[in-house]
Write an enzyme that holds these catalytic residues in place. Structure first.
Site, PDB file in Angstrom:
ATOM      1  NE  ARG A 131      -2.027  -2.260   3.183  1.00 27.56           N
ATOM      2  CZ  ARG A 131      -2.416  -2.706   4.373  1.00 27.56           C
ATOM      3  NH1 ARG A 131      -3.544  -2.268   4.891  1.00 27.56           N
ATOM      4  NH2 ARG A 131      -1.679  -3.558   5.057  1.00 27.56           N
ATOM      5  CD  GLN A 155       7.549 -14.001   5.780  1.00 30.19           C
ATOM      6  OE1 GLN A 155       7.728 -12.796   5.960  1.00 30.19           O
ATOM      7  NE2 GLN A 155       6.344 -14.557   5.748  1.00 30.19           N
ATOM      8  CG  ASP A 210       3.381  -1.760   9.942  1.00 28.32           C
ATOM      9  OD1 ASP A 210       3.377  -2.357  11.034  1.00 28.32           O
ATOM     10  OD2 ASP A 210       2.500  -1.918   9.078  1.00 28.32           O
ATOM     11  CE  LYS A 265       4.026  -1.393   6.154  1.00 32.83           C
ATOM     12  NZ  LYS A 265       2.589  -1.663   6.270  1.00 32.83           N
TER      13      LYS A 265
HETATM   14  C1  UD1 Z   1      -2.044  -6.793  10.630  1.00 32.00           C
HETATM   15  C2  UD1 Z   1      -3.039  -7.728  11.296  1.00 32.00           C
HETATM   16  C3  UD1 Z   1      -4.301  -6.951  11.662  1.00 32.00           C
HETATM   17  C4  UD1 Z   1      -3.958  -5.772  12.526  1.00 32.00           C
HETATM   18  C5  UD1 Z   1      -2.878  -4.903  11.861  1.00 32.00           C
HETATM   19  C6  UD1 Z   1      -2.407  -3.852  12.856  1.00 32.00           C
HETATM   20  C7  UD1 Z   1      -2.666  -9.931  10.286  1.00 32.00           C
HETATM   21  C8  UD1 Z   1      -3.177 -10.948   9.345  1.00 32.00           C
HETATM   22  N1  UD1 Z   1      -3.365  -8.814  10.399  1.00 32.00           N
HETATM   23  O1  UD1 Z   1      -2.636  -6.375   9.396  1.00 32.00           O
HETATM   24  O2  UD1 Z   1      -5.214  -7.802  12.357  1.00 32.00           O
HETATM   25  O3  UD1 Z   1      -5.132  -5.028  12.792  1.00 32.00           O
HETATM   26  O4  UD1 Z   1      -1.737  -5.688  11.482  1.00 32.00           O
HETATM   27  O5  UD1 Z   1      -1.480  -2.989  12.288  1.00 32.00           O
HETATM   28  O6  UD1 Z   1      -1.672 -10.175  10.946  1.00 32.00           O
HETATM   29  N2  UD1 Z   1       4.952  -9.035   7.469  1.00 32.00           N
HETATM   30  C9  UD1 Z   1       5.977  -9.936   7.276  1.00 32.00           C
HETATM   31  N3  UD1 Z   1       5.775 -10.989   6.416  1.00 32.00           N
HETATM   32  C10 UD1 Z   1       4.612 -11.193   5.772  1.00 32.00           C
HETATM   33  C11 UD1 Z   1       3.562 -10.255   5.970  1.00 32.00           C
HETATM   34  C12 UD1 Z   1       3.753  -9.194   6.839  1.00 32.00           C
HETATM   35  O7  UD1 Z   1       7.048  -9.793   7.845  1.00 32.00           O
HETATM   36  O8  UD1 Z   1       4.509 -12.186   5.023  1.00 32.00           O
HETATM   37  C13 UD1 Z   1       5.181  -7.893   8.388  1.00 32.00           C
HETATM   38  C14 UD1 Z   1       5.087  -6.561   7.683  1.00 32.00           C
HETATM   39  O9  UD1 Z   1       6.359  -6.153   7.203  1.00 32.00           O
HETATM   40  C15 UD1 Z   1       4.566  -5.632   8.783  1.00 32.00           C
HETATM   41  C16 UD1 Z   1       3.780  -6.568   9.696  1.00 32.00           C
HETATM   42  O10 UD1 Z   1       4.175  -7.881   9.375  1.00 32.00           O
HETATM   43  O11 UD1 Z   1       5.627  -5.039   9.513  1.00 32.00           O
HETATM   44  C17 UD1 Z   1       2.276  -6.407   9.519  1.00 32.00           C
HETATM   45  O12 UD1 Z   1       1.943  -6.704   8.173  1.00 32.00           O
HETATM   46  P1  UD1 Z   1       0.850  -5.885   7.382  1.00 32.00           P
HETATM   47  O13 UD1 Z   1       0.757  -6.421   6.022  1.00 32.00           O
HETATM   48  O14 UD1 Z   1       1.077  -4.426   7.550  1.00 32.00           O
HETATM   49  O15 UD1 Z   1      -0.457  -6.331   8.194  1.00 32.00           O
HETATM   50  P2  UD1 Z   1      -1.844  -5.581   8.239  1.00 32.00           P
HETATM   51  O16 UD1 Z   1      -2.579  -5.823   6.992  1.00 32.00           O
HETATM   52  O17 UD1 Z   1      -1.623  -4.168   8.636  1.00 32.00           O
HETATM   53 CA    CA Z   2       0.165  -2.836   8.974  1.00 25.05          CA
END
Ligand code: UD1
Ligand code: CA
Length: 471
Positions: free
Chosen positions: A28, A89, A119, A35
């Site tokens: 996004r 990962q 983030d 990010k």
């Molecule tokens: C996530 C939560 C959501 C919560 C929100 C709060 C999940 C499924 N959802 O959503 O319930 O309300 O955070 O901010 O967990 N990341 C990885 N590897 C991945 C995917 C993500 O390391 O495969 C890391 C991202 O870099 C980030 C964090 O995990 O720092 C959160 O990921 P993001 O995609 O921002 O999750 P949200 O959709 O915001």
């Molecule tokens: Ca997030």
């Protein structure tokens, strides 16, 4: 008596491990950069999270990296050094998969695992301390930090039963419209009992709209195993808000900037003529009675002493000013040092470890690179000083240039104390002008000038009259 191997350590005695999720690209953000490397107050987002994590004195800070791993690792190491350990990962298949990447390191650690997102930069260490305390005291397998948001769109929603008991987290994209109205959301900050976390994570399936392994499915699985799951509602929603878009990043930047400036005004005794049009980095320090005009940017680890006045349009980056420094309009000062009672500008440029000793003056349209200007010396107009060392009480005339570059190498110019460099002098480096000497206007100085000596260039010759008449 032998310790029963089956007896688990009580939660309050377990050590703390922090796991920061930072592998995502952040779709996004619409960026080629990960990010967590986007900056707030001049520092990568992940830096703030690392700082909060380190303040908890955990046994280890594990960071899950993927996108731009090398740069993310560098940012983490800059903040917490070898207290961090990285887990890769390779494919970003969701937050559950990200945690799974750390399984080998954490499963048998018998610790409380605090999960943070890279983030969520504004999180306070006090909030985390209280949260961990609650988790330890309750003996839950999982504790979720939640907040209430007026606009909960985009987050995971906390679903509770009529008795207000936690049931599950449902992600925005998977929620039915009723669930989407739920204002209590998952902050993405959790405490887990390490072993139970991985036992449940193993059973998470990517059967959702995004086809991802959700960490948010774990609490529900733990509940179904008869484990205790707690939700801790935190009062300050801002503090735990994640940054997902550039618009949110700008909002956070505004908030941070306002707080920084407010603090400087209220606690630091600094005057801002227009706080809404001034940028101060998260790391800058300003002494009392400084006056900052509109459209000033003070970036990086800059420090200003007391009673400095910075006029409009000036940028100061990673530089240090003494007391009573006057920076006039539209100056750029980078990686440099300005002593007390100096004046600079308007329209001056200091860079690359330039040092102005106390009471030196650099004036209009003067560029100073990697040079030192001694006490009480002046260069007032239209000049380039590069790789120069200038003594005390020396005056550099308008239009002077240190010709420091021969196309291959940069050469030094040394101008000793009490020298007068005439206007438009070209100092062809390497060259030295001895103390007390004078160069006449327009001199091209190609060899060293001994002390107390006058040198003069070729004067212009009157050739012929161009027009008749007496006008
Ligand atoms: C996530 C939560 C959501 C919560 C929100 C709060 C999940 C499924 N959802 O959503 O319930 O309300 O955070 O901010 O967990 N990341 C990885 N590897 C991945 C995917 C993500 O390391 O495969 C890391 C991202 O870099 C980030 C964090 O995990 O720092 C959160 O990921 P993001 O995609 O921002 O999750 P949200 O959709 O915001
Ligand atoms: Ca997030």
């Amino acid at each position: 008596m032998d310790k029963d191997p089956l007896l688990q350590t009580r939660p309050q005695d377990q050590s703390l491990d922090v796991l920061i999720l930072a592998a995502g690209l952040g779709t996004r953000m619409k960026s080629a950069r990960a990010k967590v490397l986007h900056e707030l107050g001049g520092l990568p987002l992940i830096t703030y999270v690392c700082r909060a994590a380190a303040s908890l004195n955990p046994k280890k800070i594990y960071v899950v990296v993927g996108h731009e791993a090398a740069d993310v690792e560098r940012a983490v190491e800059t903040e917490v050094g070898d207290r961090a350990e990285f887990v890769t990962q390779s494919e970003q298949r969701g937050t559950g998969d990200a945690v799974m990447a750390a399984r080998k390191l954490l499963e048998d650690s018998e610790s409380v695992v605090l999960v943070l997102s890279g983030d969520v930069p504004l999180i306070h260490s006090e909030t985390l301390k209280n949260f961990i305390e609650k988790h330890r005291a309750s003996g839950a397998a999982c504790t979720i930090l939640s907040v209430r948001l007026e606009n909960p769109t985009g987050y995971g929603h906390i679903v509770r039963d009529e008795g207000s008991q936690f049931i599950r987290i449902v992600e925005q994209k998977d929620a039915i419209s009723e669930e989407q109205q739920i204002k209590e959301i998952n902050s993405g900050i959790y405490c887990f009992a390490s072993r139970k976390l991985f036992a449940a994570l193993e059973r998470v399936k990517p059967t959702n709209k995004q086809g991802e392994y959700y960490l948010t499915d774990v609490p529900q699985i733990l509940l179904s195993d008869g484990e205790k799951v707690d939700v801790y509602l935190h009062g300050d929603a801002r503090e735990v808000s994640g940054i997902n878009t550039r618009a949110e990043l700008a909002e956070f930047e505004n908030l941070r900037r306002r707080n920084t400036i407010r603090k400087l005004m209220v606690e630091g005794g600094v005057t801002f003529l227009d706080p809404s049009h001034t940028y101060i980095s998260a790391e800058a320090t300003l002494g009392k009675d400084c006056i900052i005009y509109p459209d000033v940017a003070i970036e990086g680890k800059s420090t200003l002493g007391d009673s400095c006045e910075i006029r409009s349009g000036t940028r100061i980056t990673n530089s240090h000013l003494g007391n009573d420094v006057f920076i006039k309009d539209h100056c750029v000062i980078i990686d440099s040092e300005v002593g007390s009672n100096c004046a600079v500008g308007p329209f001056a440029h200091l860079r690359m470890n330039t040092v102005l000793e106390d009471t030196a003056i650099v004036g209009n349209f003067v560029e100073v690179k990697k040079s030192r200007i001694g006490r009480g010396s002046k260069s007032m107009h239209l000049t380039y000083l590069g790789d120069a060392t200038i003594g005390e009480r020396t005056n550099i005339g308008a239009g002077t240039v240190t010709c420091n570059y021969d196309g291959k190498t940069k050469h030094p110019t040394i101008i000793e104390d009490d020298v007068r460099i005439g206007s438009d002098t070209m100092l062809v480096a390497p060259v030295r002008v001895g103390r007390g000497s004078v160069t006449a206007a327009g001199s091209v100085v190609t060899e060293d000038v001994p002390p107390d000596t006058l040198v003069a260039g070729v004067p212009a010759v009157v050739k012929k009259k161009l027009k008749n008449g007496d006008g």
